[in-house]
Structures are given as C-alpha cells and as structure tokens.
Scaffold this motif. Sequence first.
Motif, PDB file in Angstrom:
ATOM      1  N   LYS A  67       0.824  -1.106   0.150  1.00 36.57           N
ATOM      2  CA  LYS A  67      -0.196  -0.021   0.031  1.00 36.57           C
ATOM      3  C   LYS A  67       1.124   1.141  -0.243  1.00 36.57           C
ATOM      4  CE  LYS A  67      -3.655  -2.220   3.082  1.00 36.57           C
ATOM      5  NZ  LYS A  67      -4.830  -1.923   2.165  1.00 36.57           N
ATOM      6  N   THR A  68       2.172   0.993   0.467  1.00 33.94           N
ATOM      7  CA  THR A  68       2.837   2.269   0.748  1.00 33.94           C
ATOM      8  C   THR A  68       3.084   3.232  -0.533  1.00 33.94           C
ATOM      9  OG1 THR A  68       4.870   3.200   1.643  1.00 33.94           O
ATOM     10  CG2 THR A  68       5.024   1.450   0.143  1.00 33.94           C
ATOM     11  N   LEU A  69       3.295   4.593   0.051  1.00 33.78           N
ATOM     12  CA  LEU A  69       3.498   5.774  -0.905  1.00 33.78           C
ATOM     13  C   LEU A  69       4.902   6.169  -0.619  1.00 33.78           C
ATOM     14  CD1 LEU A  69       0.266   7.749  -0.728  1.00 33.78           C
ATOM     15  CD2 LEU A  69       0.697   5.815  -2.292  1.00 33.78           C
ATOM     16  N   TRP A  70       5.765   5.477   0.023  1.00 31.52           N
ATOM     17  CA  TRP A  70       7.043   5.807   0.374  1.00 31.52           C
ATOM     18  C   TRP A  70       7.943   6.284  -0.803  1.00 31.52           C
ATOM     19  CZ3 TRP A  70       8.877   6.244   5.118  1.00 31.52           C
ATOM     20  CH2 TRP A  70      10.259   6.379   5.342  1.00 31.52           C
ATOM     21  N   GLY A  71       8.357   7.445  -0.640  1.00 33.74           N
ATOM     22  CA  GLY A  71       9.112   8.166  -1.562  1.00 33.74           C
ATOM     23  C   GLY A  71       8.529   8.941  -2.759  1.00 33.74           C
ATOM     24  N   MET A  72       7.247   8.736  -2.661  1.00 33.27           N
ATOM     25  CA  MET A  72       6.324   9.438  -3.662  1.00 33.27           C
ATOM     26  C   MET A  72       5.884  10.790  -3.417  1.00 33.27           C
ATOM     27  SD  MET A  72       3.684   6.306  -4.884  1.00 33.27           S
ATOM     28  CE  MET A  72       2.915   7.283  -5.824  1.00 33.27           C
ATOM     29  N   ASP A  73       5.442  11.559  -4.141  1.00 31.77           N
ATOM     30  CA  ASP A  73       4.894  12.947  -3.581  1.00 31.77           C
ATOM     31  C   ASP A  73       3.739  12.848  -2.560  1.00 31.77           C
ATOM     32  OD1 ASP A  73       6.422  13.930  -5.610  1.00 31.77           O
ATOM     33  OD2 ASP A  73       4.821  14.229  -7.032  1.00 31.77           O
ATOM     34  N   TRP A  74       3.662  13.906  -1.831  1.00 31.72           N
ATOM     35  CA  TRP A  74       2.745  13.699  -0.592  1.00 31.72           C
ATOM     36  C   TRP A  74       1.434  13.475  -0.930  1.00 31.72           C
ATOM     37  CZ3 TRP A  74       3.611  13.334   4.179  1.00 31.72           C
ATOM     38  CH2 TRP A  74       2.481  13.499   5.008  1.00 31.72           C
ATOM     39  N   TYR A  75       0.682  12.749  -0.377  1.00 29.66           N
ATOM     40  CA  TYR A  75      -0.735  12.423  -0.498  1.00 29.66           C
ATOM     41  C   TYR A  75      -1.375  13.234   0.420  1.00 29.66           C
ATOM     42  CZ  TYR A  75      -5.134   9.862  -0.614  1.00 29.66           C
ATOM     43  OH  TYR A  75      -6.212   9.611  -0.498  1.00 29.66           O
ATOM     44  N   GLU A  96      -7.259   4.321  -9.756  1.00 31.39           N
ATOM     45  CA  GLU A  96      -7.066   5.395 -10.613  1.00 31.39           C
ATOM     46  C   GLU A  96      -5.696   5.914 -10.825  1.00 31.39           C
ATOM     47  OE1 GLU A  96      -9.454   8.518  -8.845  1.00 31.39           O
ATOM     48  OE2 GLU A  96     -11.646   7.483  -9.200  1.00 31.39           O
ATOM     49  N   SER A  97      -4.894   5.529  -9.891  1.00 32.15           N
ATOM     50  CA  SER A  97      -3.503   6.131 -10.080  1.00 32.15           C
ATOM     51  C   SER A  97      -2.469   5.047 -10.721  1.00 32.15           C
ATOM     52  CB  SER A  97      -3.160   6.436  -8.547  1.00 32.15           C
ATOM     53  OG  SER A  97      -2.782   5.209  -7.978  1.00 32.15           O
ATOM     54  N   GLY A  98      -3.174   3.709 -10.765  1.00 26.53           N
ATOM     55  CA  GLY A  98      -2.105   2.736 -11.222  1.00 26.53           C
ATOM     56  C   GLY A  98      -1.114   2.386 -10.195  1.00 26.53           C
ATOM     57  N   HIS A  99      -1.355   2.772  -8.829  1.00 28.35           N
ATOM     58  CA  HIS A  99      -0.371   2.173  -8.125  1.00 28.35           C
ATOM     59  C   HIS A  99       0.294   1.179  -8.191  1.00 28.35           C
ATOM     60  CE1 HIS A  99       0.942   1.064  -3.718  1.00 28.35           C
ATOM     61  NE2 HIS A  99       1.320   2.275  -3.534  1.00 28.35           N
ATOM     62  N   ASP A 100       1.713   1.199  -8.260  1.00 23.60           N
ATOM     63  CA  ASP A 100       2.596  -0.039  -8.540  1.00 23.60           C
ATOM     64  C   ASP A 100       3.184  -0.720  -7.244  1.00 23.60           C
ATOM     65  OD1 ASP A 100       4.576  -1.665  -9.464  1.00 23.60           O
ATOM     66  OD2 ASP A 100       5.328  -0.575 -10.766  1.00 23.60           O
ATOM     67  N   ALA A 101       2.474  -1.700  -6.960  1.00 21.83           N
ATOM     68  CA  ALA A 101       2.599  -2.465  -5.517  1.00 21.83           C
ATOM     69  C   ALA A 101       4.305  -3.013  -5.588  1.00 21.83           C
ATOM     70  CB  ALA A 101       1.750  -3.576  -5.103  1.00 21.83           C
ATOM     71  N   GLY A 102       4.538  -3.348  -6.718  1.00 21.69           N
ATOM     72  CA  GLY A 102       5.714  -3.983  -6.900  1.00 21.69           C
ATOM     73  C   GLY A 102       7.061  -2.920  -6.507  1.00 21.69           C
ATOM     74  N   ALA A 103       7.035  -1.928  -7.246  1.00 22.37           N
ATOM     75  CA  ALA A 103       8.176  -0.721  -7.102  1.00 22.37           C
ATOM     76  C   ALA A 103       7.775  -0.313  -5.687  1.00 22.37           C
ATOM     77  CB  ALA A 103       7.728   0.221  -8.254  1.00 22.37           C
TER      78      ALA A 103
END
Length: 405
Positions: A67-75, A96-103
């Motif tokens: 689930k993490t947004l670690w290292g991404m722009d602030w949510y 909607e964002s296509g969040h990449d669980a692998g990366a």
Amino acid sequence: MTNTWLITNVRPHAGPRADGCVDVSIAAGRIAAIGPNLPREPGVTVEDGAGALLLPGFVEGHTHLDKTLWGMDWYRNEVGPKLTDRIENERRYRAESGHDAGAQSLALARAFLQAGTTRLRTHVDIDTDAGLRYLDGVLATRDALRDVLDMQIVAFPQSGVLRRPGTDALLARALQAGADVLGALDPALIDGDPVASLNLSFELAQRYDKPIDIHLHEPGELGAFTLGLLLDRVEALGMQGRVVVSHAFCLGALPEPARDALLERLADLRVALLTTAPSSTPVPPLKACLQRGVTLFGGNDGIRDTWTPYGSPDMLERAMLIAMRYGLRRDDDLALAFDCVSSVAAHACGFSEYGLHQGARADLVLVAADTLAHALVARPPRKLVVAHGRIVARDGVCVEDLIEH
C-alpha cells in the motif's frame, strides 16, 4: 566481503558481557562464535566495530508493503472517519493512479533493510477488483531481496471474505501462489456474520495448511465476542500456536475480569497478539499479557499510505512508540519494548535461527549508543547492518550491489 569474516570490538546489548567488548565470527551466513578476543585467522576480513552497541536484526511484525506511497509525492489525506471510508478511498486511489505495488514494496523493503530490519511480515490486499496484482508485486520484491530479507506474506482480504463474492477463491489462489499466512478482517463489523466468516477463514487455513493472522478492530464486548468465537475454533481444530490476532483493541477496553479470562485462554491456546501501540485507541495490556504468558509483539501497520501519513521503517522508533504508549521509562522496561520488535516478534511470526548466539543466522545491527535504552530513545544511524552474514548497509546507506539482482 568474504564468506568468513570477523566483527571486533562490539558491546552486546544484553548478557554477561554487556559492559565489555566481544568479537563476532561469521561463517556461511551464521554466527560461528561470539566472545572476547576471538582468533584472527590469516586472510579473514576484519571489521572493527569501534565499541558500538551490538543488536540483533530487527523484526517488523505487521506492515502493508503493497500500500505504501514511500518516496512518492505527498498524498493529501481527506478521507472520511469510518473504516469503510478508508477502505473504499484506498481502492479508488489505487485503481485510478495505477499504484505499483511491486515498485513501492521494493522501495519500502529497502528502507527497512537500511534501518536494520532483516525479517518482516507484510499483509497484502487480495482484492476482487485487482485480483492478485498486488500480491504479484510483493512476491517480486520478496524474490529480489531473498538473499538479505526474510519476508512472510499474508494474503489479506481488506474488505472481508463475505462482502465481495469471489474473495475466498482469490485467497485460495494467493495461498497457492506463495502467500505464507491467511489474513482475515473484523468478522462481525465488516463481514456482518462472525460465525460464517470465521468458519470460512479456518476452513481455508486448514485446507492449505497455513497459519492465520486476523485484523480485529472490533471494540469492547463485540470484539470480545468475536475473539471468543475465534478461540473456540483454535481449540476445536488444533491450531494452537498458529494464530495471531492483530490489534485486538477490545482487550484494552474490557473490565479486568472479562479481559483476564480472555488472556488466560490466549495463553493456553498460544494465540499471539500484535500491537502497533496507537496513541488514541485502546491496546492490549502489555504487562498483564506478560504476567499471563501471552505473546505480545509489535509492528507499524501501514506506512505513508492513503490511510495514514505516519509510520517509519525504523523499528527502533516503533519500539520507542510502544514504550511511550505503555508508559515505560525504566531501562529494563524499555528492553521489553525492544523485545516486541526483536526476539518476541521473531517467535510469534515463526522466524527461526534468530538471536545473538552461536549458530544463529548472522543478522546484526551496530549503533553508536551507550545502552539498549539509549538506542531506542536516540535512534542513531545504523553504523552497520548485516543480513544473512552480508553487509547490506553502512552508516545509514544501503550497499547497492548486495541487494540488486
């Protein structure tokens, strides 16, 4: 780094030589010997510990790498107050964002390693919209880091097992695909039928011979009722020692007689409890658990995701937060908080060959601190992180060539 090497001049955080320095000999990824003035064999690489405090590698007992947004722009978090608000908001955002669980799981797993965590249990959403996409991403991360990080994956139905038809079949596929543990969520509050929900979860776990780790947010008497049903099934099906109840907020809100009766059953059935030690929610009582022989360990839960802006891959910080939540101030009590993210967590999750002793896997962390309590409070940069006998981070920075595949 050679296969056999030596760390010299370090201070164990506990034991008979806590105030003196020892050496650690490492061979074939294990601790070959630990003690003062070990012999320096010709050709063996020597790493000077410079008097640093020696800790075992940390254990993260409950997180959500997918689930993490670690290292991404602030949510920007504008989600509603209910659990279902958070669930639906996250599902919508990820689609909607296509969040990449692998990366994203790889980025956070590397951050865990850099801060000293060498064993980790992560819950991964199994979703009727996304299928096994999030699991596939985390499986790829586990494979990429397999030489330096032990990762257990929990197949987690974030919307329960009954509300979205087909979830049970997806969970079965996830367990066949490589998930180690079956997850579950609030059989009464989310699924609306605790008997049917628990029956389905335990049937799946038994069919695939997997342990269970259930999120139980249900409060007070409702949570106690669900917990009682769960314990009945553990006893009837012989699953002692194979179940973890995460959160278990109800145990922090019940009258003591009712609470203690449940603690006695938990201890007797060897059902462990996981706490993230949240600041504003009731938590299972640490010392009452210890007095009755109930295993209580710690984890972060989500880290920088659509649910929460909080969390950190530094398990020394989590140990400090556990200590603060339980009002622990004495040095010996702070050691109990560290146990929650080290030896007790390893035992609860079933991570074997753990610790600072001959024959244990060489998962070590060196920090510049006077004592264990000092390390928890100051949380200094890690001077050295060793995983499976290999240096993976030095002075707070990952050693790239050892964890890139």
